[in-house]
Design an enzyme around this catalytic site. Structure first.
Site, PDB file in Angstrom:
ATOM      1  N   ALA A  89       0.379  -1.128   0.010  1.00 33.09           N
ATOM      2  CA  ALA A  89       0.439  -0.167   0.217  1.00 33.09           C
ATOM      3  C   ALA A  89       1.193   0.961   0.335  1.00 33.09           C
ATOM      4  O   ALA A  89       0.685   2.157  -0.644  1.00 33.09           O
ATOM      5  CB  ALA A  89      -1.304   0.505   0.812  1.00 33.09           C
ATOM      6  N   SER A  90       2.113   0.888   0.507  1.00 33.26           N
ATOM      7  CA  SER A  90       2.920   2.553   0.082  1.00 33.26           C
ATOM      8  C   SER A  90       3.842   2.468  -1.075  1.00 33.26           C
ATOM      9  O   SER A  90       4.160   3.404  -1.279  1.00 33.26           O
ATOM     10  CB  SER A  90       3.619   2.217   1.383  1.00 33.26           C
ATOM     11  N   ASP A  99       3.864   2.418  -5.351  1.00 34.84           N
ATOM     12  CA  ASP A  99       4.194   3.511  -6.875  1.00 34.84           C
ATOM     13  C   ASP A  99       2.370   3.208  -7.152  1.00 34.84           C
ATOM     14  O   ASP A  99       1.255   3.453  -7.945  1.00 34.84           O
ATOM     15  CB  ASP A  99       5.561   2.526  -7.333  1.00 34.84           C
ATOM     16  N   LEU A 100       2.081   1.754  -7.247  1.00 32.75           N
ATOM     17  CA  LEU A 100       1.190   0.921  -7.979  1.00 32.75           C
ATOM     18  C   LEU A 100       0.132   1.312  -7.291  1.00 32.75           C
ATOM     19  O   LEU A 100      -1.013   2.175  -7.755  1.00 32.75           O
ATOM     20  CB  LEU A 100       1.241  -0.818  -7.972  1.00 32.75           C
ATOM     21  N   THR A 101      -0.529   1.530  -6.442  1.00 37.07           N
ATOM     22  CA  THR A 101      -1.091   1.896  -5.589  1.00 37.07           C
ATOM     23  C   THR A 101      -1.279   3.759  -5.343  1.00 37.07           C
ATOM     24  O   THR A 101      -2.672   3.995  -5.835  1.00 37.07           O
ATOM     25  CB  THR A 101      -1.251   1.548  -3.277  1.00 37.07           C
ATOM     26  N   ASP A 112      -3.686  -8.578 -16.414  1.00 35.56           N
ATOM     27  CA  ASP A 112      -3.238  -7.704 -17.717  1.00 35.56           C
ATOM     28  C   ASP A 112      -3.920  -6.634 -18.182  1.00 35.56           C
ATOM     29  O   ASP A 112      -4.852  -6.318 -17.823  1.00 35.56           O
ATOM     30  CB  ASP A 112      -3.513  -9.020 -18.541  1.00 35.56           C
ATOM     31  N   HIS A 113      -3.526  -5.672 -17.559  1.00 36.87           N
ATOM     32  CA  HIS A 113      -4.247  -4.239 -17.515  1.00 36.87           C
ATOM     33  C   HIS A 113      -4.764  -3.896 -19.504  1.00 36.87           C
ATOM     34  O   HIS A 113      -5.432  -3.716 -19.097  1.00 36.87           O
ATOM     35  CB  HIS A 113      -4.035  -2.839 -16.771  1.00 36.87           C
ATOM     36  N   ASP A 151       8.179  -8.250 -20.073  1.00 35.24           N
ATOM     37  CA  ASP A 151       7.288  -7.858 -19.757  1.00 35.24           C
ATOM     38  C   ASP A 151       6.127  -7.338 -20.447  1.00 35.24           C
ATOM     39  O   ASP A 151       5.160  -6.794 -19.989  1.00 35.24           O
ATOM     40  CB  ASP A 151       8.371  -5.889 -19.696  1.00 35.24           C
ATOM     41  N   HIS A 206       0.846  -8.241 -22.195  1.00 31.79           N
ATOM     42  CA  HIS A 206      -0.148  -7.709 -23.648  1.00 31.79           C
ATOM     43  C   HIS A 206       0.157  -8.262 -24.661  1.00 31.79           C
ATOM     44  O   HIS A 206      -1.236  -8.596 -25.029  1.00 31.79           O
ATOM     45  CB  HIS A 206       0.292  -6.149 -23.431  1.00 31.79           C
TER      46      HIS A 206
HETATM   47  C1  BG6 Z   1       3.596  -2.287 -18.104  1.00 31.46           C
HETATM   48  C2  BG6 Z   1       4.468  -2.835 -18.002  1.00 31.46           C
HETATM   49  O1  BG6 Z   1       3.359  -3.322 -18.162  1.00 31.46           O
HETATM   50  O2  BG6 Z   1       2.505  -1.657 -19.633  1.00 31.46           O
HETATM   51  C3  BG6 Z   1       5.501  -1.077 -18.666  1.00 31.46           C
HETATM   52  O3  BG6 Z   1       6.016  -3.381 -16.756  1.00 31.46           O
HETATM   53  C4  BG6 Z   1       4.476  -0.196 -19.871  1.00 31.46           C
HETATM   54  O4  BG6 Z   1       6.702  -1.562 -19.293  1.00 31.46           O
HETATM   55  C5  BG6 Z   1       3.247  -0.192 -19.578  1.00 31.46           C
HETATM   56  O5  BG6 Z   1       5.629   1.171 -20.094  1.00 31.46           O
HETATM   57  C6  BG6 Z   1       2.807   0.312 -20.843  1.00 31.46           C
HETATM   58  O6  BG6 Z   1       1.152  -0.130 -20.102  1.00 31.46           O
HETATM   59  P1  BG6 Z   1       0.350   1.546 -21.471  1.00 31.46           P
HETATM   60  O7  BG6 Z   1      -0.935   1.622 -20.535  1.00 31.46           O
HETATM   61  O8  BG6 Z   1       1.615   2.781 -20.354  1.00 31.46           O
HETATM   62  O9  BG6 Z   1       0.116   1.407 -21.938  1.00 31.46           O
END
Ligand code: BG6
Length: 524
Positions: free
Chosen positions: A45-46, A48-50, A213-214, A271, A276
């Site tokens: 929670a401390s 960057d992602l949070t 996987d965003h 990565d 992705h």
């Molecule tokens: C992340 C990678 O999953 O996706 C990063 O770890 C990358 O290296 C990022 O910069 C890219 O995501 P987006 O949403 O900014 O295209």
């Protein structure tokens, strides 16, 4: 799935901003179900992602009235902090992430939902304290025992957290659901990913595990299945008879930033490609599922991965090119080489760029190459998929035309300017024979778009796993890439890098990869 309140947005909001020749429908409603009450327990929670993603996303979802009345967030990490210190840090983070959406009065209400407890990840006693701490909060906020446990931590501490969740009773069945969100990287090769799956499955059922996987939650990525399977005009063309090749590009202008510690152990193939790019690839290549339901969609994606032709161990150079950025200019600003970035080894051989050619051995795609590329510090920020149709079989204008007719292209723009573009030929007015390539262009309006983290958090609250990766899909992608990565790593030599200038479109070898087949990359 909760249905306590419905948030109904008129499609007028959504179709406003459609430009080009296509007009969006203005009829009907788009409903978004409001989830049941929940507790979000965040480890890391401390971090960057949070700060950058999780808390700003929850704050914005609440501002959009998409959350239930009863919920709270319990932050946890190794840092010592009080509830108030945590709230202050998150306030700064939300203000920085959402300068336009921030409001002091909304924050005041939201801040009451934030709590914090420090926890050493290997300290079972601390987890037991956490377990005792959460119960009165659940009562106070009336969350019915529904828990989302978000692992926003480095992968190295995952194993102890998962084990301690069990030892402290935190992962045991409550009166509600328990969902666990696992961020990438999910392992670093086939063996580690499999080990992590086995560990997770010791304590949780697959339906409780949400592997992030965003990219899957980006609006135009979700749109791929709608576009393919809710229109009858494209699907008959979606195969080797009409498609010459497919290109998938995810290019970034940023460098490694402050993430060298992680990136030096990963590189672009782990990565970006293992997750992705291969997910985008599967959505384009998969067969229609019988029903739009998480497991049926994920079944079809896994079938694609299983049908991918393995990379040949000999002659790999004809299929894969890697690169690392040198110094150069991006957006007119001088930038340093990867090897000069803070935390990067001076002779690092970690690739920041890769391009590859992939085949799928099945009826639909036999012989159709998919060209995938991704890299950092390239000429532009762009994520897109382009479907290149075959040229017309016979040019009846050949006596009066010298140039070849440009084949039709369909471009799905994932970002920026999410949208769809179809190019085709028309006659130029006036002259007798003069072809003019034109485009039909649809751009998503920005008025009501959830960002990827808002979407996945909402889905996790709803118990919808469609946008998350299933264990078999994760293992399948790793099993394809692991031998390739190992082969490349064993062959790499220090003097091969850097081999592309920052701000360019990548190493010249990547152009050669596609040009040897008589094709060209779409410009960045
Ligand atoms: C992340 C990678 O999953 O996706 C990063 O770890 C990358 O290296 C990022 O910069 C890219 O995501 P987006 O949403 O900014 O295209």
């Amino acid at each position: 799935m909760g249905r306590t309140r419905k948030n109904t947005r008129n499609r007028d909001d959504i179709s406003a901003g459609v430009r080009g020749i296509i007009a969006g429908s203005t009829e009907g409603k788009c409903d978004i179900d409001i989830p049941d009450p929940f507790c979000l327990l965040i480890f890391g929670a401390s971090g960057d992602l949070t700060k950058r993603k999780i808390i700003p996303s929850i704050f914005r979802l609440e501002r959009l009235n998409l959350l239930p009345r009863n919920f709270f967030i319990l932050g946890s990490s190794r840092s010592e902090m009080t509830d108030d210190e945590f709230r202050d840090t998150m306030r700064d983070a939300v203000q920085a992430a959402l300068p336009d959406d921030f409001s002091a009065s909304a924050w005041k209400t939201f801040a009451k939902r934030l709590h914090y407890l420090p926890v050493g990840y290997t300290d079972v006693k601390a987890f037991k304290r956490l377990s005792r701490h959460i119960l009165p909060l659940e009562k106070e906020h009336r969350t019915n025992g529904n828990r989302i446990i978000y692992m926003a931590t480095p992968p190295t501490v995952l194993e102890s957290i998962i084990q301690n969740l069990d030892d402290s009773g935190l992962s045991k069945k409550t009166t509600g659901y328990t969902h666990v969100v696992i961020e990438k990287p999910f392992g670093r090769d086939y063996d580690t990913a499999r080990k992590l799956n086995i560990l997770l499955k010791t304590f949780f059922e697959e339906k409780q595990i949400y592997r992030m996987d965003h990219y899957l939650a980006k609006e135009n990525v979700q749109n791929i299945l709608m576009f393919r399977f809710a229109n009858s005009i494209f699907e008959p063309l979606w195969n080797r008879r009409y498609i010459d090749h497919v290109q998938i590009t995810v290019s970034e202008t940023i460098g490694v930033e402050h993430r060298a510690g992680y990136y030096e152990t990963a590189g672009v193939l782990r990565d970006m490609f293992q997750n992705h790019l291969l997910q985008l690839f599967a959505l384009i290549a998969m067969e229609p599922p019988s029903i739009f339901e998480a497991d049926r969609v994920r079944d079809e994606k896994v079938k694609v991965f299983r049908s991918m032709r393995p990379f040949p161990v000999d002659g790999i150079d004809d299929f894969v090119v890697t690169g690392q950025y040198g110094e150069g200019k991006v957006h007119k600003k001088n930038v340093v080489a990867y090897r000069d970035e803070p935390g990067v080894a001076p002779k690092s051989v970690i690739p920041t760029f890769a391009a590859m050619k992939v085949y799928i051995d099945n009826w639909r795609w036999n012989g159709v190459p998919f060209y995938l590329r991704s890299g950092k510090r390239l000429a532009s920020r762009k994520a897109e998929i382009s479907i290149h149709f075959r040229p017309v079989p016979h040019i009846m204008f050949s006596q009066s035309m010298e140039e070849e007719i440009e084949p039709n292209t369909l471009v799905l723009r994932v970002q920026p300017d999410e949208g769809i573009k179809l190019s085709f030929q028309t006659k130029n007015p006036g002259s007798k024979i003069c072809l003019n390539p034109v485009v039909m262009d649809f751009t998503y309006p920005k008025v009501f778009m959830l960002n990827a983290y808002e979407r996945v958090l909402l889905d996790c609250m709803q118990g919808d796993q469609m946008l998350f990766v299933r264990a078999d899909g994760m293992e399948q992608t790793w099993s394809l890439l692991t031998p390739l990565i190992e082969k490349l790593e064993s062959a790499i030599k220090t003097d091969m890098f850097p081999n592309y200038v920052s701000g360019s479109s990548g190493p010249p070898e990547a152009d050669a990869l596609i040009e040897q087949d008589g094709r060209r990359w779409r410009p960045l």
